[in-house]
Structure formats: structure tokens, C-alpha cells
Design a protein around this motif. Structure first.
Motif, PDB file in Angstrom:
ATOM      1  N   GLU A 187      34.365  23.113   1.072  1.00  0.00           N
ATOM      2  CA  GLU A 187      34.328  24.561   0.830  1.00  0.00           C
ATOM      3  C   GLU A 187      33.174  24.971  -0.073  1.00  0.00           C
ATOM      4  O   GLU A 187      32.597  26.040   0.084  1.00  0.00           O
ATOM      5  CB  GLU A 187      35.634  25.023   0.174  1.00  0.00           C
ATOM      6  CG  GLU A 187      36.860  24.788   1.039  1.00  0.00           C
ATOM      7  CD  GLU A 187      38.137  24.841   0.209  1.00  0.00           C
ATOM      8  OE1 GLU A 187      38.136  25.524  -0.822  1.00  0.00           O
ATOM      9  OE2 GLU A 187      39.113  24.176   0.601  1.00  0.00           O
ATOM     10  N   HIS A 188      32.852  24.105  -1.045  1.00  0.00           N
ATOM     11  CA  HIS A 188      31.859  24.444  -2.056  1.00  0.00           C
ATOM     12  C   HIS A 188      30.419  24.395  -1.560  1.00  0.00           C
ATOM     13  O   HIS A 188      29.526  24.923  -2.201  1.00  0.00           O
ATOM     14  CB  HIS A 188      32.022  23.516  -3.250  1.00  0.00           C
ATOM     15  CG  HIS A 188      32.020  22.058  -2.844  1.00  0.00           C
ATOM     16  ND1 HIS A 188      33.113  21.475  -2.226  1.00  0.00           N
ATOM     17  CD2 HIS A 188      31.072  21.114  -2.923  1.00  0.00           C
ATOM     18  CE1 HIS A 188      32.831  20.213  -1.966  1.00  0.00           C
ATOM     19  NE2 HIS A 188      31.593  19.957  -2.371  1.00  0.00           N
ATOM     20  N   GLU A 189      30.187  23.754  -0.405  1.00  0.00           N
ATOM     21  CA  GLU A 189      28.812  23.618   0.085  1.00  0.00           C
ATOM     22  C   GLU A 189      28.345  24.934   0.729  1.00  0.00           C
ATOM     23  O   GLU A 189      29.155  25.674   1.282  1.00  0.00           O
ATOM     24  CB  GLU A 189      28.724  22.496   1.126  1.00  0.00           C
ATOM     25  CG  GLU A 189      29.129  21.127   0.612  1.00  0.00           C
ATOM     26  CD  GLU A 189      28.077  20.489  -0.290  1.00  0.00           C
ATOM     27  OE1 GLU A 189      26.966  21.037  -0.385  1.00  0.00           O
ATOM     28  OE2 GLU A 189      28.390  19.450  -0.903  1.00  0.00           O
ATOM     29  N   PRO A 190      27.038  25.205   0.697  1.00  0.00           N
ATOM     30  CA  PRO A 190      26.520  26.435   1.298  1.00  0.00           C
ATOM     31  C   PRO A 190      26.773  26.490   2.809  1.00  0.00           C
ATOM     32  O   PRO A 190      26.735  25.452   3.479  1.00  0.00           O
ATOM     33  CB  PRO A 190      25.012  26.376   1.017  1.00  0.00           C
ATOM     34  CG  PRO A 190      24.801  25.250   0.089  1.00  0.00           C
ATOM     35  CD  PRO A 190      26.008  24.392   0.057  1.00  0.00           C
ATOM     36  N   ALA A 191      27.020  27.678   3.309  1.00  0.00           N
ATOM     37  CA  ALA A 191      27.386  27.846   4.723  1.00  0.00           C
ATOM     38  C   ALA A 191      26.309  27.301   5.659  1.00  0.00           C
ATOM     39  O   ALA A 191      26.620  26.673   6.668  1.00  0.00           O
ATOM     40  CB  ALA A 191      27.643  29.322   5.019  1.00  0.00           C
TER      41      ALA A 191
END
Length: 644
Positions: A477-481
RNA sequence: GCGCCCGUAGCUCAGUUGGAUAGAGCGUUUGGCUACGAACCAAAAGGCCGGAGGUUCGAAUCCUUCCGGGCGCACCA
């Protein structure tokens, strides 16, 4: 790091040399010595079944011979011990210290290069690509990567039949069924997913032929116009073909598949390749003018030329009674060109530059706008990646070369055949395809472009990316889209390529969405995951991996020793896969390598290891695994994502 | 009819060119996460290698034959 593998290979050939020399001197026998890997790792690193082979000639029990050999064989440098096992096997154990010391050896010279040509993909440019085409392209592209890694100079071609009936069928659809003009088509080809539109139209036209005789007559007319290359119908055909080829190139690029050249049938026609081949075929009496029977007035190749089994095999028509050459005839001319036997060549025009800077050329019939000084003709060996249903025609092409007096080239013409990709009844159901009760009972259903029955390549890729995206999003979830999107794509492509490669070539793939969408078990993502985990350890380590000097105690650990050996089999696996013409062997090896690392990962925590020498070694081995996994995946055309 | 391919665990498939106790994955059952990330690992159960002959020290692998399935065998491409 690769030296280790080379050392193993060298060792194997040293064993072969030592044993065969000994057998020759001691028994006066010259037999091929084979070296195997023992069934169980605990037996040692190499095994010799030599005693069994000798038993026949010596008329003696294999075990007795084995004991004799073990007692009398001279010392082989690098081998620590020999022992008799079972009822006659000889197991060899490596000198581990010497083996580790051999890491310092310089790398060997590259193997001699031979120029080979691989033709793959070759989709009719009249509709979107489907899963069957994906198998062809992935198989071909992977084999190209393997051959290049093996030192061969490879040129990759994608043949474009832009003047065939399939293109004509779509033009018939646009012009005669839908009443569109050339101007209409010019705007229509620019609409998104024009290839999908053609997919549906092609199915519609094919079905209409069954009831509409007039339309069928239009087909002949259209095909004629396209072959001649003049008029509105011909321009429509060229427009459709060029546009669809663009779509195919884009679809394949999504999978990392690129080409060096696109030879087109239009140039084979306009440059009169066939005329040159025809003269040669007549001159060498490879074909003759039939004067009687059903083939009267045709130029035919006698059946005995391509079938060893039966004298009364039907002869094959090469030129029809109306003077028009058949597909096989053109293919013989094309195959001759591949070997440089035709005495003619194409002009080559630059078509596009791939993102990595690699240029792609398309054939041209005039020097105008062509790039001078390049040629893709004159190869020593030719692989045609074509599905097994065309083996009869490939045999005829090969026979043509033989009949022309080129047995060498005939032998170097390799039909790299593979079985079709079919659909499981369940997948047909998911696609909303109506099946008869008979089809439903079958294990699989053949795809058909004419019926519009099949899974489009881009749809499948999109579906795989969506599935991978769900997994990636739920874990990161924390990684950039944007990065997550890239990772999902890499995983999806990995899953697809591995899926198409895990089956050996003669196996029919019964395509099933559920199976193809799986990311666990024997899949591409499993292997990618191993590489990612290895990378994570290395990233978190505070020191750079280096092989410690004193390896004695570490190598005494049986499990670690096995882990070390398992990490260095890539080169021998590659050599074997190339020799067998089987990319599936390489895929299989990649999976085994990943399994070996997963094993190692579970058993030996690297970063928390307290013994500094052992920690250094574990870190070094992790780096070795990572490098081998990346290299092997690269051979399969699979990239490693930054995280998973 | 002729030719080619296939038949191996419940399912999908490997089997290093004739070698030791036939292997994976999925599925099933059981155990392992306060993590070098469980998209993983460990363990169990599951086999007349389609049938029958043959070749030999040894056959899933080679030969013969039968059974079952697929694909080819156009003046289509």
C-alpha cells in the motif's frame, strides 16, 4: 562467479578424458563415456555408469568391473574419491577445497559463433493476435535469447504475409460487405483497437462465404488486385496490413519481444524471388510439368522427394495450371533466400527504433529510402518457428532444397514446431462461447480465427496485469501507484511467459484462465520472488559480498555444499536446452534454481549469522543466487521487479 | 486409408537422449510468520509409466503390435 560452472564443465570433460583413456589402455575398448548426476546428492557430485557399458564386452559382472576401475583408475585432479555403489555405479566426490580455489581461474574464451536466422511470430496481418500467436512468439524469442547467450549470432525475422487471402478477406468485408471506400478506411484504421474490429469482421466474412457465392467471387478478385499491387483494393489491403502489423509489433513489445527485420510477401512478389527459384527448380529438375491425371498442366514436385515411406505419395503442386505459384513455391524461394542461395536480396527500409535503441527494418522493393549496406540473407542455419500442423509443408520446403542440390542447407532447415494452444471448455464458458455437447465433452477446443473463437493476446495481458495489480496493491500500500503499476506489469509478463514456456513443444496447451492467472507454485512470479528476496538481503547487508579465504569448515556443511552446487548449473542447463532445441528445459531449470534458493533462504538466515566467515560466505552465495536468477530469467525474457 | 504427435499421481505436466528407490506444481490433510516479506517452507497421502510381447546387465525411454485421443494428408495460406 561464472567460473564455477565452467570449472564443473571442465571437470566433467577431464573425467571423460581420463576414464576413456584408461578403458582404452586397460581393456582395449573405445566406448563413449557418460557422466551423470547421482540420484541422491549424498552419493557425490558425479556418477559413472561405465561398468555397465563394459559388462557386455567383458562378459563380467558390472560390480566386479567397477571395483577394478576404482582400484586402477589414475588420479583425476579435482576429484577426491571414487567409490563403488549399487550393483556397479562409480560415484565421484569433488575435492571441495580445490573446487573453491578454482574460483580464481580466468573466464574461458567465448565459444565460436555461427550465423543463424530465426523466423517467428509471422501472424497474418488481418486481425488482432491471439494466445496461439503468443506461444509462437514467446517460444521463438526465448530461443533467440538462449542462442545469443550461447555465443551464436542470431538474426530475428517476423514474416509478413501482407498479400495473402486473409488480408483479402478483411478487405472484402470492408469494401463489399460494408460498402466502405478507401477514403472511409483511411479514417477507420485510426480508430482505437482497429485490430479488434478486424477480428470480428474477419469472422463475419468467413461465415458469410458459406452462404454467399457472389462474395466468394469477390475474394478472388480482391486477392488478385492485392497481389498485383494496383488499384483501390490493393491500397486498402496495404493499409489494413500495415496498420495491423503495427498492432502486432506493439503487442509483442509488451512482452519484450523485438525483431531485426520484417520480410514481406509483397516484396517477394515484386522482386520476383519466385521467378529466380522457378528457373533453378526447373534447371535442377526438382519439379516437372505434369502431363496427365488430376494435376495436368501443373508444375509438381514428386512425392518421393519429400516422403521416404511411400513411392506412391501424391506429388505436390508448386505452380498451378493457371501459372500462379502456390504458397509452398513461394516458401521454397524464401527459404533459399534465407541461406543466400537465391542470388537476390531485398532492399531494407528503417521502420522503427525500439525503446532500447534497437532498429527494425522492413523489406522494400526499390532502393529509394532504403538503408544501404545491410542484408539478412546468407545464414548457416535456419529455424522456422511454425506450429506442428504445418510440418507437411515444411517437409516439402526442405525437400525442395535437397532436390536443388543443397543437402547441407536442407539439414540446417529446422522446423521448430510446437503444438497448438487450445481452450478448455470451462474457459470457453467464461468467454461466452457457445459449445456443442460434443465439444463440451472434449478435454480442449481448438481456437479458430474464422469462427472468431479465441482469446486475444492483449485481452489476456490486460487481464493478467489486473490480477497482478490486485496482489501488488494488497501487499504494498505504501509504494507509489506508478511503481506499483510497473511491478504489476512485470509480474504479469513473467507469469505469461513462464506459462507459455513450461510446456515442452509437442504438448498441446489446454489454456485455462484460472491456471494462467495463478501466481503461486511453478510460475514466473515464484522465480521473480526468489530474485527479489535475494535482492532484499543484499540491500540490507552492511558489507559487500566477498568470498572468504578459509572455506574449509563452511564447505564441510553438507547442506551448504549442496546449496553452492545448485547455484551454478546455469551454463550446463543452457547448453543442454540448446542442444535439445527445447526452451522448456531452460524454464524448468529457472524454477529449480528458484526452489534451491528458497530452500537456502529458509535454512540459512544470512544477516543474523554470528560467525563472520560463515556470514560472509552466505552473503556471497546470496549474491551468486541473485545473479544467476537474474541471468536465467533474462534468458526467458522475464524481468525482476523492484519489490513484490 | 497413409503420415506425424500424445497417453506417467485425482488434475496439469517433467523425466538430463537406455541407468540407482519414477519427479514437480496444483488440489487434499497437517505443521511453521512480533518478517533477510508466507507470491514462501516442511511433512503426509496419492503410481501395473494405456495393454501385450520383444531387444539386454538394465526400459517410462528403443522395436513390434493392439487400444484410446489429437493434428495433418488442396491447383488455401
Amino acid at each position: 562467479m561464472l567460473y564455477l560452472q565452467i570449472v564443473l564443465l571442465h571437470l566433467e570433460s577431464r573425467i571423460v578424458a581420463a576414464v576413456s583413456q584408461h578403458v582404452l589402455i586397460r581393456y582395449g575398448l573405445s566406448i563413449p563415456i557418460t557422466v551423470e548426476q547421482p540420484r541422491q546428492a549424498s552419493f557425490g557430485e558425479f556418477a559413472l555408469p561405465t561398468a555397465f557399458q563394459l559388462a557386455r564386452d567383458l562378459k563380467k559382472a558390472p560390480r566386479a568391473i567397477a571395483q577394478e576401475l576404482v582400484a586402477e583408475l589414475p588420479e583425476i585432479p579435482g576429484i577426491q574419491s571414487l567409490e563403488v555403489a549399487g550393483n556397479g555405479y562409480i560415484n565421484l566426490r569433488l575435492d571441495r577445497e580445490a573446487f573453491a580455489a578454482a574460483i580464481a581461474l580466468p573466464p574461458p574464451p567465448p565459444p565460436p559463433a555461427g550465423r543463424v536466422l530465426i523466423e517467428h511470430t509471422s501472424i497474418n496481418p488481418n486481425k488482432a493476435a491471439h494466445i496461439g500467436h503468443l506461444r509462437n512468439a514467446i517460444l521463438g524469442d526465448t530461443f533467440v535469447r538462449m542462442l545469443r547467450a550461447g555465443g551464436r549470432q542470431v538474426n530475428v525475422q517476423n514474416y509478413i504475409d501482407n498479400t495473402g487471402v486473409q488480408v483479402a478477406d478483411v478487405v472484402v468485408g470492408f469494401h463489399f460487405l460494408e460498402g466502405r471506400s478507401l477514403a472511409d478506411l483511411r479514417t477507420l484504421v485510426e480508430t482505437p483497437r482497429f485490430d479488434y474490429l478486424c477480428w470480428d469482421l474477419y469472422a463475419k466474412v468467413s461465415q458469410t462465404y458459406a452462404t454467399d457465392e457472389a462474395l466468394k467471387a469477390r475474394r478472388a478478385e480482391t486477392l488478385h488486385a492485392i497481389e498485383a499491387g494496383h488499384g483501390e483494393l490493393a491500397e486498402m489491403g496495404a493499409l489494413v496490413a500495415d496498420k495491423i502489423v503495427g498492432y502486432h509489433l506493439d503487442t509483442m513489445l509488451r512482452l519484450g519481444i523485438v525483431y531485426d527485420a520484417l520480410p514481406r510477401e509483397s516484396e517477394i512478389l515484386h522482386l520476383h524471388f519466385w521467378a529466380a527459384a522457378f528457373e533453378l527448380l526447373k534447371e535442377r529438375k526438382a519439379i516437372y510439368l505434369e502431363s496427365e491425371g488430376k494435376n495436368r498442366g501443373c508444375w509438381v514436385m514428386p512425392g518421393s522427394a519429400f516422403s521416404e515411406h511411400r513411392e506412391d505419395e501424391d506429388s505436390k503442386v508448386i505452380v498451378r495450371s493457371n501459372g500462379i505459384v502456390t504458397y509452398v513455391g513461394k516458401d521454397i524461394a524464401y527459404q533459399m533466400w534465407k541461406f543466400g542461395l537465391l542470388g537476390r536480396d531485398f532492399y531494407y527500409r528503417h521502420l522503427r527504433t525500439y525503446p532500447d535503441g534497437h532498429p527494425l527494418y522492413v523489406t522494400a522493393s526499390t532502393p529509394e529510402g532504403a538503408t544501404p549496406g545491410i542484408s539478412f540473407s546468407g545464414n548457416e542455419r535456419v529455424y522456422n518457428v511454425i506450429d506442428s500442423r504445418q510440418s507437411y509443408l515444411q517437409d516439402v520446403v526442405q525437400a525442395g532444397l535437397r532436390a536443388l542440390g543443397h543437402p547441407q542447407e536442407a539439414a540446417n532447415s529446422i522446423h521448430f514446431s510446437y503444438e497448438m494452444v487450445a481452450l478448455t471448455p470451462r474457459t470457453c464458458g467464461e468467454l461466452g462461447i457457445e459449445l456443442t455437447d460434443e465439444d463440451r465433452a472434449r478435454p480442449y477446443v481448438e481456437v479458430s480465427g474464422r469462427k472468431g473463437l479465441g482469446v486475444k493476446a492483449d485481452d489476456l495481458i490486460d487481464k493478467l496485469i489486473a490480477a497482478a495489480q490486485r496482489e501488488v496493491d494488497s501487499r504494498n500500500e505504501h509504494e507509489p501507484a506508478e511503481v506499483r503499476r510497473q511491478v504489476a506489469e512485470t509480474i504479469a509478463i513473467g507469469a505469461l511467459r513462464y506459462f507459455m514456456l513450461k510446456f515442452t513443444r509437442p504438448t498441446v496447451i489446454a489454456f485455462d484462465f484460472q491456471e494462467a492467472l495463478s501466481f503461486t507454485g511453478e510460475t514466473g512470479p515464484y522465480i521473480q520472488y526468489a530474485a527479489v528476496r535475494a535482492g532484499k538481503i543484499l540491500a540490507k547487508a552492511d558489507s559487500t559480498p566477498a568470498l572468504p579465504a578459509d572455506l574449509g569448515p563452511v564447505l564441510a556443511d553438507e547442506e551448504l555444499w549442496q546449496s553452492l552446487l545448485a547455484a551454478f548449473r546455469t551454463d550446463s542447463a543452457l547448453a543442454m536446452a540448446i542442444q535439445a532445441d527445447e526452451p522448456a528445459h531452460m524454464a524448468r531449470y529457472a524454477f529449480q534454481l528458484a526452489q534451491a534458493f528458497s530452500n537456502f533462504y529458509q535454512k540459512f538466515p544470512v544477516l543474523t549469522e554470528t560467525n563472520p566467515t560463515k556470514r560472509d560466505f552466505l552473503l556471497w552465495l546470496t549474491a551468486a543466487y541473485r545473479a544467476e536468477l537474474v541471468r536465467t530469467l533474462n534468458l526467458l525474457g522475464i524481468a525482476v521487479p523492484v519489490f513484490m
